[in-house]
Design a protein around this motif. Structure first.
Motif, PDB file in Angstrom:
ATOM      1  N   LEU A 126       0.837  -1.200   0.000  1.00  0.00           N
ATOM      2  CA  LEU A 126       0.000   0.000   0.000  1.00  0.00           C
ATOM      3  C   LEU A 126       0.874   1.252   0.000  1.00  0.00           C
ATOM      4  O   LEU A 126       0.659   2.189  -0.775  1.00  0.00           O
ATOM      5  CB  LEU A 126      -0.916  -0.020   1.221  1.00  0.00           C
ATOM      6  CG  LEU A 126      -1.858   1.173   1.419  1.00  0.00           C
ATOM      7  CD1 LEU A 126      -3.169   0.708   2.033  1.00  0.00           C
ATOM      8  CD2 LEU A 126      -1.237   2.247   2.318  1.00  0.00           C
ATOM      9  N   TYR A 127       1.867   1.244   0.869  1.00  0.00           N
ATOM     10  CA  TYR A 127       2.785   2.377   0.978  1.00  0.00           C
ATOM     11  C   TYR A 127       3.530   2.606  -0.339  1.00  0.00           C
ATOM     12  O   TYR A 127       3.666   3.734  -0.820  1.00  0.00           O
ATOM     13  CB  TYR A 127       3.794   2.087   2.087  1.00  0.00           C
ATOM     14  CG  TYR A 127       3.867   3.150   3.158  1.00  0.00           C
ATOM     15  CD1 TYR A 127       4.288   4.436   2.858  1.00  0.00           C
ATOM     16  CD2 TYR A 127       3.540   2.861   4.476  1.00  0.00           C
ATOM     17  CE1 TYR A 127       4.374   5.401   3.840  1.00  0.00           C
ATOM     18  CE2 TYR A 127       3.620   3.820   5.466  1.00  0.00           C
ATOM     19  CZ  TYR A 127       4.044   5.094   5.144  1.00  0.00           C
ATOM     20  OH  TYR A 127       4.131   6.053   6.113  1.00  0.00           O
ATOM     21  N   LEU A 128       4.030   1.512  -0.922  1.00  0.00           N
ATOM     22  CA  LEU A 128       4.793   1.620  -2.171  1.00  0.00           C
ATOM     23  C   LEU A 128       3.925   2.153  -3.304  1.00  0.00           C
ATOM     24  O   LEU A 128       4.370   2.990  -4.100  1.00  0.00           O
ATOM     25  CB  LEU A 128       5.379   0.257  -2.548  1.00  0.00           C
ATOM     26  CG  LEU A 128       6.552  -0.223  -1.690  1.00  0.00           C
ATOM     27  CD1 LEU A 128       6.847  -1.695  -1.958  1.00  0.00           C
ATOM     28  CD2 LEU A 128       7.796   0.621  -1.950  1.00  0.00           C
ATOM     29  N   ASN A 129       2.693   1.672  -3.376  1.00  0.00           N
ATOM     30  CA  ASN A 129       1.794   2.152  -4.428  1.00  0.00           C
ATOM     31  C   ASN A 129       1.515   3.644  -4.277  1.00  0.00           C
ATOM     32  O   ASN A 129       1.484   4.388  -5.266  1.00  0.00           O
ATOM     33  CB  ASN A 129       0.481   1.363  -4.404  1.00  0.00           C
ATOM     34  CG  ASN A 129       0.618   0.013  -5.081  1.00  0.00           C
ATOM     35  OD1 ASN A 129       1.188  -0.096  -6.154  1.00  0.00           O
ATOM     36  ND2 ASN A 129       0.113  -1.030  -4.444  1.00  0.00           N
ATOM     37  N   TYR A 350      -0.552   3.922   8.952  1.00  0.00           N
ATOM     38  CA  TYR A 350       0.099   2.683   8.531  1.00  0.00           C
ATOM     39  C   TYR A 350       1.561   2.516   8.938  1.00  0.00           C
ATOM     40  O   TYR A 350       2.072   1.399   8.907  1.00  0.00           O
ATOM     41  CB  TYR A 350      -0.005   2.535   7.006  1.00  0.00           C
ATOM     42  CG  TYR A 350      -1.411   2.231   6.553  1.00  0.00           C
ATOM     43  CD1 TYR A 350      -2.003   0.999   6.839  1.00  0.00           C
ATOM     44  CD2 TYR A 350      -2.161   3.180   5.862  1.00  0.00           C
ATOM     45  CE1 TYR A 350      -3.299   0.720   6.439  1.00  0.00           C
ATOM     46  CE2 TYR A 350      -3.457   2.909   5.457  1.00  0.00           C
ATOM     47  CZ  TYR A 350      -4.019   1.677   5.745  1.00  0.00           C
ATOM     48  OH  TYR A 350      -5.295   1.409   5.354  1.00  0.00           O
ATOM     49  N   PHE A 351       2.241   3.600   9.300  1.00  0.00           N
ATOM     50  CA  PHE A 351       3.657   3.440   9.626  1.00  0.00           C
ATOM     51  C   PHE A 351       3.838   2.584  10.881  1.00  0.00           C
ATOM     52  O   PHE A 351       4.763   1.768  10.966  1.00  0.00           O
ATOM     53  CB  PHE A 351       4.335   4.802   9.811  1.00  0.00           C
ATOM     54  CG  PHE A 351       5.834   4.722   9.722  1.00  0.00           C
ATOM     55  CD1 PHE A 351       6.467   4.647   8.494  1.00  0.00           C
ATOM     56  CD2 PHE A 351       6.614   4.699  10.872  1.00  0.00           C
ATOM     57  CE1 PHE A 351       7.847   4.556   8.408  1.00  0.00           C
ATOM     58  CE2 PHE A 351       7.997   4.608  10.795  1.00  0.00           C
ATOM     59  CZ  PHE A 351       8.614   4.541   9.557  1.00  0.00           C
ATOM     60  N   GLY A 352       2.944   2.757  11.833  1.00  0.00           N
ATOM     61  CA  GLY A 352       3.000   1.927  13.037  1.00  0.00           C
ATOM     62  C   GLY A 352       2.802   0.455  12.714  1.00  0.00           C
ATOM     63  O   GLY A 352       3.455  -0.420  13.303  1.00  0.00           O
ATOM     64  N   GLU A 353       1.905   0.175  11.771  1.00  0.00           N
ATOM     65  CA  GLU A 353       1.686  -1.218  11.370  1.00  0.00           C
ATOM     66  C   GLU A 353       2.926  -1.773  10.675  1.00  0.00           C
ATOM     67  O   GLU A 353       3.286  -2.945  10.871  1.00  0.00           O
ATOM     68  CB  GLU A 353       0.473  -1.338  10.446  1.00  0.00           C
ATOM     69  CG  GLU A 353       0.142  -2.795  10.130  1.00  0.00           C
ATOM     70  CD  GLU A 353      -1.140  -2.983   9.330  1.00  0.00           C
ATOM     71  OE1 GLU A 353      -1.499  -4.136   9.081  1.00  0.00           O
ATOM     72  OE2 GLU A 353      -1.772  -1.973   8.964  1.00  0.00           O
ATOM     73  N   LEU A 354       3.591  -0.931   9.877  1.00  0.00           N
ATOM     74  CA  LEU A 354       4.841  -1.368   9.244  1.00  0.00           C
ATOM     75  C   LEU A 354       5.868  -1.770  10.297  1.00  0.00           C
ATOM     76  O   LEU A 354       6.534  -2.805  10.171  1.00  0.00           O
ATOM     77  CB  LEU A 354       5.422  -0.241   8.383  1.00  0.00           C
ATOM     78  CG  LEU A 354       4.954  -0.106   6.935  1.00  0.00           C
ATOM     79  CD1 LEU A 354       5.650   1.080   6.284  1.00  0.00           C
ATOM     80  CD2 LEU A 354       5.231  -1.370   6.137  1.00  0.00           C
ATOM     81  N   LEU A 355       6.003  -0.954  11.323  1.00  0.00           N
ATOM     82  CA  LEU A 355       6.954  -1.261  12.394  1.00  0.00           C
ATOM     83  C   LEU A 355       6.577  -2.551  13.110  1.00  0.00           C
ATOM     84  O   LEU A 355       7.445  -3.369  13.441  1.00  0.00           O
ATOM     85  CB  LEU A 355       7.011  -0.099  13.392  1.00  0.00           C
ATOM     86  CG  LEU A 355       7.692   1.184  12.896  1.00  0.00           C
ATOM     87  CD1 LEU A 355       7.485   2.313  13.899  1.00  0.00           C
ATOM     88  CD2 LEU A 355       9.182   0.948  12.665  1.00  0.00           C
ATOM     89  N   SER A 356       5.280  -2.746  13.336  1.00  0.00           N
ATOM     90  CA  SER A 356       4.817  -3.981  13.984  1.00  0.00           C
ATOM     91  C   SER A 356       5.137  -5.200  13.129  1.00  0.00           C
ATOM     92  O   SER A 356       5.576  -6.239  13.641  1.00  0.00           O
ATOM     93  CB  SER A 356       3.307  -3.911  14.239  1.00  0.00           C
ATOM     94  OG  SER A 356       3.002  -2.884  15.148  1.00  0.00           O
ATOM     95  N   CYS A 357       4.919  -5.068  11.824  1.00  0.00           N
ATOM     96  CA  CYS A 357       5.225  -6.169  10.901  1.00  0.00           C
ATOM     97  C   CYS A 357       6.718  -6.482  10.922  1.00  0.00           C
ATOM     98  O   CYS A 357       7.126  -7.650  10.947  1.00  0.00           O
ATOM     99  CB  CYS A 357       4.789  -5.807   9.481  1.00  0.00           C
ATOM    100  SG  CYS A 357       3.005  -5.718   9.251  1.00  0.00           S
TER     101      CYS A 357
END
Length: 374
Positions: A126-129, A350-357
């Motif tokens: 999602l971020y890349l798109n 979404y950045f927090g979710e990226l860090l969690s991933c």
């Protein structure tokens, strides 16, 4: 039984798919109808295929591309004659249905450790798109003006490629691509740290590389550039055997600390040059391992797929975090307030979710290593 698509809707579908304007649409619709009918008959005969509804969009794409390819590869034949040949239509239908069923429903799939719906993939995708969409608005393709944007865009594009490879079970190939992404990032970090003089030097050496590969317009221009290369090498007391290294990495000599010998163990190469100056030397060992993969060592042939999945996705995330920071700084300084708020809202969500991933993948990798050492 597959519901019949009217000719009117089929023509709308062709428009939506940007089918070439000059192609005989009546013929395509006739073939499409026959393909759907043949596919439906096959569904009735096979318990496997009966569970899978025919995809009219995919069938249309195969049909249009096969027909257009035949026309382009046989320029001596007229379409008006070809479409009257029942043997051609039969061949076309066979090609379309064979490729549709084999490629879309019977395709060989590698074992994979994630999929595009998993949060660790879908979030970064999602971020890349979003980022690639925003970067497409910027001027590009003019190195003297857009070099930083072009490198940044290429970096995110490679990140997207890595994600696609990982979700399709190509872990070692993804790792090899990360190697190039890492090189790309290191170059960008050096440029941003040292500014215009280094960027200008990089552009100059870019031209040197084109000349070295025989890509300039004339011999006179090529000879002139080679004189510049030799003059530059003499000024740094480099020998003729160093020419290729000078062409590829000599732009680093525009950095004062490099020229003055203040960077310890500096060499005119990637690992001891670009990577060191970029302050990303901590990736040296993983970069070396990715180089072995790229050069078809036994690591490539007999690799542990799960190991290279985690190595790749973790390093991808780390590269992405740094590149996203660069993008954010650039983007927020060049867009109106409304666009700025939109990006910040996305980041907050979404950045927090990226860090969690990322942390979750770290735990899984640590667990894998513990099992290996036990």
């Amino acid at each position: 039984m597959q519901e019949k698509i009217t000719k009117e809707n089929f023509l709308k579908l062709l428009e939506a798919l940007h089918a070439p304007k000059g192609v005989d649409r009546d013929f395509l619709y006739e073939c499409f109808s026959d393909a759907i009918e043949s596919g439906s008959s096959l569904d009735e005969e096979s318990s496997f295929f009966s569970q899978i509804p025919l995809n009219p969009v995919q069938i249309t794409l195969y049909l249009v591309n096969e027909h257009v390819f035949f026309l382009r590869s046989n320029p001596d034949k007229k379409e008006s004659d070809i479409v009257k040949d029942p043997k051609y239509e039969s061949l076309l239908l066979s090609l379309v249905l064979d490729k549709y069923y084999t490629n879309e429903h019977l395709a060989y799939k590698n074992q994979n450790f994630s999929n595009r719906f998993a949060p660790e993939i879908s979030t970064i995708n999602l971020y890349l798109n979003f980022i690639l969409g925003m970067l497409s608005r910027y001027q590009s393709g003019e190195p003297n003006k857009t070099l930083v944007i072009d490198i940044l865009r290429k970096g995110f594009s490679m990140a997207q490629c890595i994600v696609m490879l990982l979700t399709n079970g190509f872990e070692t190939e993804a790792f090899s691509t990360w190697r190039t992404l890492h090189e790309n990032e290191c170059i960008l970090q050096v440029m941003l740290r040292y500014g215009k003089d280094v960027i200008d030097a990089y552009l100059k050496h870019l031209k040197y590389a084109v000349a070295f590969r025989g890509g300039l317009a004339s011999k006179e221009e090529t000879d002139k550039v080679f004189e510049q290369i030799k003059e530059g090498m003499r000024s740094f007391e480099l020998k003729s055997k160093d020419m290729k290294r000078y062409i590829e990495y000599g732009w680093l000599l525009a950095i004062p600390d490099v020229r003055d010998g203040k960077i310890e163990e500096f060499k005119l190469n990637f690992r001891d040059g670009v990577e060191r100056v970029a302050n990303l030397r901590q990736y040296s060992k993983v970069y070396e391992m990715s180089s072995e993969i790229a050069h078809s060592s036994p690591l490539l042939i007999y690799s542990k797929k799960n190991y290279f999945y985690y190595v790749t996705i973790l390093n991808l995330y780390e590269s992405f975090f740094r590149l996203e920071k660069i993008f954010g700084s650039l983007y927020l300084s060049t867009v109106p307030e409304k666009e700025k708020n939109r990006y910040l809202a996305l980041r907050n969500l979404y950045f927090g979710e990226l860090l969690s991933c990322y942390r979750y993948e770290q735990k899984l990798f640590a667990s894998l290593n513990e099992k290996k050492s036990a």
